[in-house]
Design an enzyme around this catalytic site. Structure first.
Site, PDB file in Angstrom:
ATOM      1  N   CYS A 232      11.135  -8.497   6.553  1.00 12.12           N
ATOM      2  CA  CYS A 232      12.259  -7.568   6.555  1.00 12.12           C
ATOM      3  C   CYS A 232      12.189  -6.704   7.811  1.00 12.12           C
ATOM      4  O   CYS A 232      11.116  -6.438   8.340  1.00 12.12           O
ATOM      5  CB  CYS A 232      12.289  -6.729   5.285  1.00 12.12           C
ATOM      6  SG  CYS A 232      10.772  -5.825   4.884  1.00 12.12           S
ATOM      7  N   SER A 268       6.802  -6.619   5.761  1.00 15.04           N
ATOM      8  CA  SER A 268       7.640  -5.725   6.551  1.00 15.04           C
ATOM      9  C   SER A 268       7.334  -5.894   8.028  1.00 15.04           C
ATOM     10  O   SER A 268       6.226  -6.282   8.411  1.00 15.04           O
ATOM     11  CB  SER A 268       7.384  -4.266   6.165  1.00 15.04           C
ATOM     12  OG  SER A 268       6.232  -3.758   6.824  1.00 15.04           O
ATOM     13  N   ASP A 269       8.314  -5.605   8.880  1.00 11.36           N
ATOM     14  CA  ASP A 269       8.001  -5.471  10.288  1.00 11.36           C
ATOM     15  C   ASP A 269       7.094  -4.252  10.439  1.00 11.36           C
ATOM     16  O   ASP A 269       7.004  -3.401   9.550  1.00 11.36           O
ATOM     17  CB  ASP A 269       9.269  -5.329  11.127  1.00 11.36           C
ATOM     18  CG  ASP A 269       9.077  -5.825  12.551  1.00 11.36           C
ATOM     19  OD1 ASP A 269       7.919  -5.918  13.002  1.00 11.36           O
ATOM     20  OD2 ASP A 269      10.082  -6.131  13.216  1.00 11.36           O
ATOM     21  N   CYS A 270       6.422  -4.170  11.587  1.00  2.00           N
ATOM     22  CA  CYS A 270       5.345  -3.191  11.715  1.00  2.00           C
ATOM     23  C   CYS A 270       5.874  -1.765  11.800  1.00  2.00           C
ATOM     24  O   CYS A 270       6.621  -1.429  12.717  1.00  2.00           O
ATOM     25  CB  CYS A 270       4.476  -3.544  12.913  1.00  2.00           C
ATOM     26  SG  CYS A 270       3.718  -5.162  12.695  1.00  2.00           S
ATOM     27  N   ALA A 272       7.934  -0.597   9.648  1.00  2.00           N
ATOM     28  CA  ALA A 272       9.289  -0.522   9.092  1.00  2.00           C
ATOM     29  C   ALA A 272       9.322   0.259   7.787  1.00  2.00           C
ATOM     30  O   ALA A 272      10.302   0.957   7.497  1.00  2.00           O
ATOM     31  CB  ALA A 272       9.854  -1.924   8.888  1.00  2.00           C
TER      32      ALA A 272
END
Length: 762
Positions: A232, A268-270, A272
């Site tokens: 995401c 998750s993206d880092c 996020a």
């Protein structure tokens, strides 16, 4: 990375069902998670998972990268020298996409996963890799466009399908080769523009645009390819951060696309999840941000730059239940079970992969081919291919002429070598006069001009290697201009005015080539993107005619004025009073269109007369009429949009090389028509095929598969509908042939889209 020891580990591990290789993966994962206490569970909800020494679970770093080769990342480590000090570096995805060669993409995926497993087997990488980036490249300013397969969602879907087959491996094998992660879900294509950052951007997207444009690549990943993981994104969609959106993560991803067969996980993206509170201000605290993310369906949180996730606070404040945390961990550990993480090494064929399988001669050849096939010829007055011989004097000018790491682009690892254009010329025995050049006005010096003119004056041929690179476009860095820098244009104009054959090799992303296309002193233009470890030799393979160019632009080349016509924050595709339209589907004022590419020979292409002569179609007064009901009748596909068109055959294309050189040819098939909701797209790609090595005077017959869903349109509420009406298939860019047909009968919904409750994405 260490593997758990199910033979000699602690009894809590060896007696746990997770070590029973005959038990179902879901049951094995559930058993090891059930053995964890809540403190252990919380410690394993992030990418740098701590494992559990009590249970014999080693720490595991979920963050490994492999966009176009095993890449630098927290989960990947390269030795300083010797074994495992490098990995094969292929061309960046934007150039790979230009090849329109799905077989090539699958072979590259196979090599990347082979090398990834070799690194994993000695503890230098994880088993899951956060690749590919599949966001459609709709705006030419986006800094990460190089990481993607271009602007067309259908092209991206096929790229994804074949890359994942190579990465995750043969489904008949007992284990996955690696777990791939499709990113970034969803509607993510802005880094930092006019003060708006990706961490805080709220993408306002209509359901029609979302379903039609932004989501098809993810549908391919989730519904059709059953990828192991999806990431995401940073941004919000319609007011809700994606990692907190139950509508996107549960309603669409898991319920509608049924992405649950292997309990796949969302990462998750880092940072996020941190940004849910820190940038979006969607929650009041970090604990609430963690709670809403995990409850919505995020399973693992990537942390970076000292921005921790308050999972402990979320649990202690009853913002997330232990059952939700357990489910997330079960998904993650099931992925590891399916990779053979808990199985004996002797039982897993992939555990035998070693350093001898890294950068093999086959991989090296494939890396060079990955660049050669994608290079696009944009202009040629007959100067190319060059008749070079030992001792030919060549001026090699520009900031890319002796490029090394520039050739890799973003998300790269350590390559075994970087062969620059100058290196390639020297290997051919050419007499090289090299001069550096500017990338922008700030880098121009008087010496650059004088050195370049001296090199050009002393040479027989002028080769200018310029454009932009990752100092101009990249992650966290969008562009404000898509024009060539005045400094480069000035230098190109001066060196090309000396009466020598002058070729521009444009590297990096697309720029408005109008000044070069209209300059009669410029003999030819090639686009070579970010070509990887053997980029220099690959360019010379094309320049010399060792291989003929056959790449096609995977994006629209926009005029420089486009950046003043629509803000990056406008997510709409369709033209309006404030938007001239986006991509070739809705924008028709390109400098060079999507799919454009010249050859060293001439091709004619047509749709074979046998096409449409199927049992369910008939020819009436030269117009083809096909009943929609007949198209779908008898189709055994799980989803009607995957049914073939025509009902029982492919589209047969006949391509003839009427010139004098052997060359590949990419057949591109589009559909156009005024049916469904307005405004109508100009045309849409529905099929393609690359014919290899078509010899002079040869006629090659090739079959292009088209799916019913490619003919459908998406209505205002997201339903995919096959409409009756008049359709036209268009072959090639520019169009060489067209075939008209009519679909008759009742409009039919192929996919009924789930609506957000009360319009909310929460």
């Amino acid at each position: 990375m260490q593997y758990p020891d199910c033979i000699h580990g602690p009894a809590l591990l060896t007696t746990n069902l997770v070590c029973n290789t005959s038990a179902p993966p879901a049951a094995r994962a559930k058993a090891i998670v059930a053995a964890m206490n809540i403190t252990e569970k919380i410690a394993n909800m992030v990418d740098n998972a701590l494992g559990s020494s009590r249970l014999g679970l080693p720490p595991y770093e979920w963050w490994s990268e492999a966009l176009h080769g095993v890449a630098a990342s927290p989960g990947v480590s390269f030795a300083s020298s010797g074994n495992f000090s490098y990995a094969t570096s292929f061309a960046n995805p934007i150039l790979l996409a230009a090849a329109f060669d799905d077989e090539l993409i699958e072979r590259i995926g196979e090599v990347i996963s082979m090398e990834a497993r070799a690194f994993s087997n000695v503890g230098k990488a994880g088993l899951d890799f956060w690749t590919p980036n599949i966001n459609p490249y709709k705006d030419p300013r986006w800094g990460r466009g190089m990481e993607t397969p271009g602007e067309d969602p259908f092209r991206i879907q096929n790229y994804v399908k074949h890359l994942l087959l190579g990465l995750e491996g043969d489904t008949t094998q007992p284990f996955k080769k690696v777990v791939a992660t499709c990113k970034h879900y969803a509607a993510y294509d802005l880094e930092n523009w006019e003060g708006v950052t990706r961490y805080a951007f709220n993408a306002n997207v209509s359901i029609q645009d979302m379903v039609e444009y932004y989501l098809p690549p993810f549908q391919q990943c989730a519904r059709d390819s059953r990828v192991g993981s999806i990431m995401c994104s940073y941004n919000a969609v319609n007011g809700v951060p994606t990692c907190a959106s139950k509508y996107l993560l549960q309603t669409v991803l898991r319920d509608h696309w049924n992405w649950t067969d292997e309990n796949q996980y969302v990462v998750s993206d880092c940072n996020a999840v941190h940004s849910i509170q820190g940038s979006h201000n969607y929650t009041a605290t970090l604990a609430k941000a963690a709670g809403v993310a995990f409850t919505a369906g995020t399973d693992n949180v990537c942390e970076a730059s000292g921005q921790p996730t308050d999972t402990a606070g979320a649990y202690s404040q009853s913002l997330v239940t232990e059952a939700v945390l357990s489910q997330a961990l079960e998904r993650q550990y099931e992925a590891l079970v399916r990779l053979g993480y808990f199985d004996p090494a002797a039982a897993n064929l992939y555990r035998t992969i070693s350093w001898t399988d890294v950068n093999t001669p086959n991989a090296q050849e494939l890396a060079r081919q990955s660049a050669v096939e994608g290079i696009v010829l944009l202009k040629n007055d007959g100067t190319l291919p060059l008749a070079l011989k030992n001792g030919t004097k060549v001026a090699m000018i520009g900031m890319w002429a002796n490029a090394q790491s520039q050739m890799q682009g973003g998300y790269s690892g350590v390559p075994p070598y970087l062969h620059s254009p100058v290196y390639a010329a020297q290997q051919l025995g050419l007499e090289v006069a090299y001069a550096n050049g500017p990338i922008n006005d700030n880098t121009k010096t008087v010496n650059m001009t004088s050195d370049a003119l001296a090199a050009a004056n002393s040479s027989d041929i002028v080769l200018y290697f310029g454009g932009i690179d990752s100092s101009i476009e990249g992650e966290a860095m969008d562009r404000y201009t898509i024009a060539w820098s005045p400094a480069q244009l000035s230098l190109i104009s001066q060196v090309s005015s000396l009466g020598k054959p002058s070729i521009v090799i444009k590297m990096g992303g697309q720029l408005d080539d109008t000044p070069l296309l209209s300059n009669p002193n410029i003999s030819a233009i090639l686009w070579a993107g970010y070509p990887g470890q053997d980029g220099g030799p690959a360019v010379f393979d094309i320049l010399t005619g060792k291989y003929a160019p056959a790449g096609r632009l995977p994006v629209t080349q926009y005029p420089a004025k486009y950046t003043d016509q629509v803000p990056m924050t406008d997510m709409s595709l369709r033209p309006s009073a404030t938007n001239p339209g986006r991509t070739y589907k809705f924008y028709n004022e390109s400098i060079l269109p999507f799919g454009y590419g010249l050859h060293y020979t001439n091709f004619t292409a047509k749709v074979a007369a046998s096409t449409f002569k199927a049992p369910h179609s008939e020819v009436l007064n030269s117009s083809r009429m096909i009943e929609i009901e007949d198209l779908l009748d008898g189709c055994t596909e799980s989803f009607p949009d995957l049914c073939p068109f025509p009902a029982d055959q492919s589209i047969e294309i006949e391509v003839t090389n009427t010139g004098t050189r052997t060359s590949d040819f990419v057949a591109l098939v589009f559909v156009s028509g005024e049916y469904g909701p307005k405004p109508y797209p100009i045309k849409e790609l529905v099929g393609y095929k690359r014919a290899k090595g078509v010899e002079k005077r040869e006629m090659r017959s090739m079959e292009v598969d088209i799916k019913v869903g490619s003919l459908a349109r998406v209505d205002e509420i997201g339903n995919t509908v096959l409409y009756p009406g008049n359709y036209t298939l268009l072959l090639d860019v520019p169009t060489q042939a067209r075939v008209d047909f009519e679909l008759t009968g009742e409009e039919t919904v192929l996919d009924r889209w789930p609506q957000p409750v009360n319009g909310s994405y929460a």
